[in-house]
Design a protein around this motif. Structure first.
Motif, PDB file in Angstrom:
ATOM      1  N   ARG A 113     -22.583  84.667  56.799  1.00 41.90           N
ATOM      2  CA  ARG A 113     -22.538  85.533  55.603  1.00 41.90           C
ATOM      3  C   ARG A 113     -23.910  86.118  55.303  1.00 41.90           C
ATOM      4  O   ARG A 113     -24.016  87.277  54.899  1.00 41.90           O
ATOM      5  CB  ARG A 113     -22.003  84.768  54.390  1.00 41.90           C
ATOM      6  N   MET A 114     -24.959  85.317  55.490  1.00 42.06           N
ATOM      7  CA  MET A 114     -26.313  85.824  55.267  1.00 42.06           C
ATOM      8  C   MET A 114     -26.638  86.946  56.257  1.00 42.06           C
ATOM      9  O   MET A 114     -27.209  87.973  55.860  1.00 42.06           O
ATOM     10  CB  MET A 114     -27.344  84.694  55.397  1.00 42.06           C
ATOM     11  N   ARG A 115     -26.267  86.750  57.517  1.00 43.73           N
ATOM     12  CA  ARG A 115     -26.519  87.781  58.534  1.00 43.73           C
ATOM     13  C   ARG A 115     -25.738  89.054  58.216  1.00 43.73           C
ATOM     14  O   ARG A 115     -26.264  90.157  58.322  1.00 43.73           O
ATOM     15  CB  ARG A 115     -26.145  87.253  59.911  1.00 43.73           C
TER      16      ARG A 115
ATOM     17  N   ALA B  37     -24.829  90.072  55.371  1.00 44.96           N
ATOM     18  CA  ALA B  37     -25.402  90.702  54.182  1.00 44.96           C
ATOM     19  C   ALA B  37     -26.755  91.352  54.478  1.00 44.96           C
ATOM     20  O   ALA B  37     -27.347  91.974  53.590  1.00 44.96           O
ATOM     21  CB  ALA B  37     -25.539  89.676  53.062  1.00 44.96           C
ATOM     22  N   GLY B  38     -27.257  91.172  55.699  1.00 50.75           N
ATOM     23  CA  GLY B  38     -28.513  91.809  56.070  1.00 50.75           C
ATOM     24  C   GLY B  38     -29.755  91.039  55.658  1.00 50.75           C
ATOM     25  O   GLY B  38     -30.833  91.625  55.521  1.00 50.75           O
ATOM     26  N   GLU B  39     -29.623  89.745  55.476  1.00 55.00           N
ATOM     27  CA  GLU B  39     -30.790  88.926  55.114  1.00 55.00           C
ATOM     28  C   GLU B  39     -31.810  88.949  56.254  1.00 55.00           C
ATOM     29  O   GLU B  39     -31.450  89.084  57.423  1.00 55.00           O
ATOM     30  CB  GLU B  39     -30.365  87.481  54.835  1.00 55.00           C
ATOM     31  N   SER B  40     -33.064  88.746  55.897  1.00 51.14           N
ATOM     32  CA  SER B  40     -34.131  88.740  56.904  1.00 51.14           C
ATOM     33  C   SER B  40     -34.045  87.474  57.754  1.00 51.14           C
ATOM     34  O   SER B  40     -33.493  86.457  57.333  1.00 51.14           O
ATOM     35  CB  SER B  40     -35.503  88.811  56.230  1.00 51.14           C
ATOM     36  N   GLU B  41     -34.612  87.554  58.958  1.00 48.94           N
ATOM     37  CA  GLU B  41     -34.617  86.388  59.852  1.00 48.94           C
ATOM     38  C   GLU B  41     -35.394  85.231  59.225  1.00 48.94           C
ATOM     39  O   GLU B  41     -35.052  84.063  59.418  1.00 48.94           O
ATOM     40  CB  GLU B  41     -35.184  86.751  61.220  1.00 48.94           C
TER      41      GLU B  41
ATOM     42  N   ALA C 139     -35.580  84.492  56.033  1.00 52.11           N
ATOM     43  CA  ALA C 139     -34.701  83.870  55.041  1.00 52.11           C
ATOM     44  C   ALA C 139     -33.625  83.028  55.719  1.00 52.11           C
ATOM     45  O   ALA C 139     -33.286  81.939  55.255  1.00 52.11           O
ATOM     46  CB  ALA C 139     -34.059  84.935  54.158  1.00 52.11           C
ATOM     47  N   ILE C 140     -33.113  83.517  56.829  1.00 50.22           N
ATOM     48  CA  ILE C 140     -32.084  82.782  57.572  1.00 50.22           C
ATOM     49  C   ILE C 140     -32.674  81.504  58.171  1.00 50.22           C
ATOM     50  O   ILE C 140     -32.044  80.447  58.117  1.00 50.22           O
ATOM     51  CB  ILE C 140     -31.442  83.677  58.649  1.00 50.22           C
TER      52      ILE C 140
ATOM     53  N   GLU D 202     -35.262  79.829  56.990  1.00 48.83           N
ATOM     54  CA  GLU D 202     -35.506  78.924  55.857  1.00 48.83           C
ATOM     55  C   GLU D 202     -34.202  78.257  55.405  1.00 48.83           C
ATOM     56  O   GLU D 202     -34.161  77.051  55.155  1.00 48.83           O
ATOM     57  CB  GLU D 202     -36.127  79.704  54.688  1.00 48.83           C
ATOM     58  N   ALA D 203     -33.132  79.040  55.320  1.00 46.15           N
ATOM     59  CA  ALA D 203     -31.834  78.493  54.934  1.00 46.15           C
ATOM     60  C   ALA D 203     -31.335  77.495  55.975  1.00 46.15           C
ATOM     61  O   ALA D 203     -30.760  76.458  55.625  1.00 46.15           O
ATOM     62  CB  ALA D 203     -30.820  79.615  54.751  1.00 46.15           C
TER      63      ALA D 203
END
Length: 180
Positions: free
Chosen positions: A111-113, A115-119, A121-122, A124-125
């Motif tokens: 879902r993060m990917r 939504a276009g989250e940065s690498e 942020a991914i 870190e998550a």
């Protein structure tokens, strides 16, 4: 009080366990992805707290109940419901869905990917999710987290029910009907 608490608490727990048993496999298979549906099931099951407090007020307390006593009755029903949910989840998790947390984490990262989250942020998550998965492997932590999924909903339903259903004794009410 025990009879009403058990009757309504067990019925509420049965509804919550049944809906969870239906929704969890659907979520695991990717057929549904809605936390809203899960919390709606919780609210539905905890509606029985309202009816249980009302039953206590009308059938045991002589038609009157104070906010404190209504909260006590409601919270006891909530605890019974939560206990049933926790027991059911522990059985499901350890016997049928031992990879639940890893599948859930993978879904959250997807879902993060999407939504276009940065690498960054991914990444870190991913680290936080791995740490959580280690904690979740501990049965006591697992039980505590599972309990805290449903307890706040039950607490809110208890407080709302107590506020709505509180009633002072009428002039002709027997002394035993005075709320605690």
């Amino acid at each position: 009080m025990k009879k009403i608490v058990l009757r309504y608490g067990l019925a509420s727990g049965a509804i919550l366990v049944a809906t969870s048993a239906i929704l969890t496999p659907l979520c695991m298979n990717g057929n549904i992805h809605s936390e809203t549906l899960g919390y709606s099931a919780m609210v539905l099951s905890f509606l029985l707290v309202f009816f249980g407090v009302r039953s206590y007020r009308d059938n045991v307390a002589g038609g009157s109940i104070g906010f404190g006593k209504a909260c006590l009755v409601g919270i006891l029903m909530t605890l019974v419901t939560c206990a049933m949910y926790v027991i059911a989840w522990e059985i499901l998790y350890y016997n049928f869905f031992p990879d639940f947390i890893h599948q859930y984490n993978a879904h959250a990262l997807d879902r993060m990917r999407a939504a276009g989250e940065s690498e960054a942020a991914i990444r870190e998550a991913t680290v936080k999710m791995a740490d959580f998965a280690k904690l979740y492997a501990n049965p006591l932590f697992n039980v505590a987290i599972t309990f805290m999924e449903v307890f706040p909903v039950g607490l809110i339903m208890t407080l709302v029910s107590a506020a709505i259903l509180r009633r002072k004794p009428g002039q002709g009410a027997p002394a035993s009907a005075v709320p605690a």
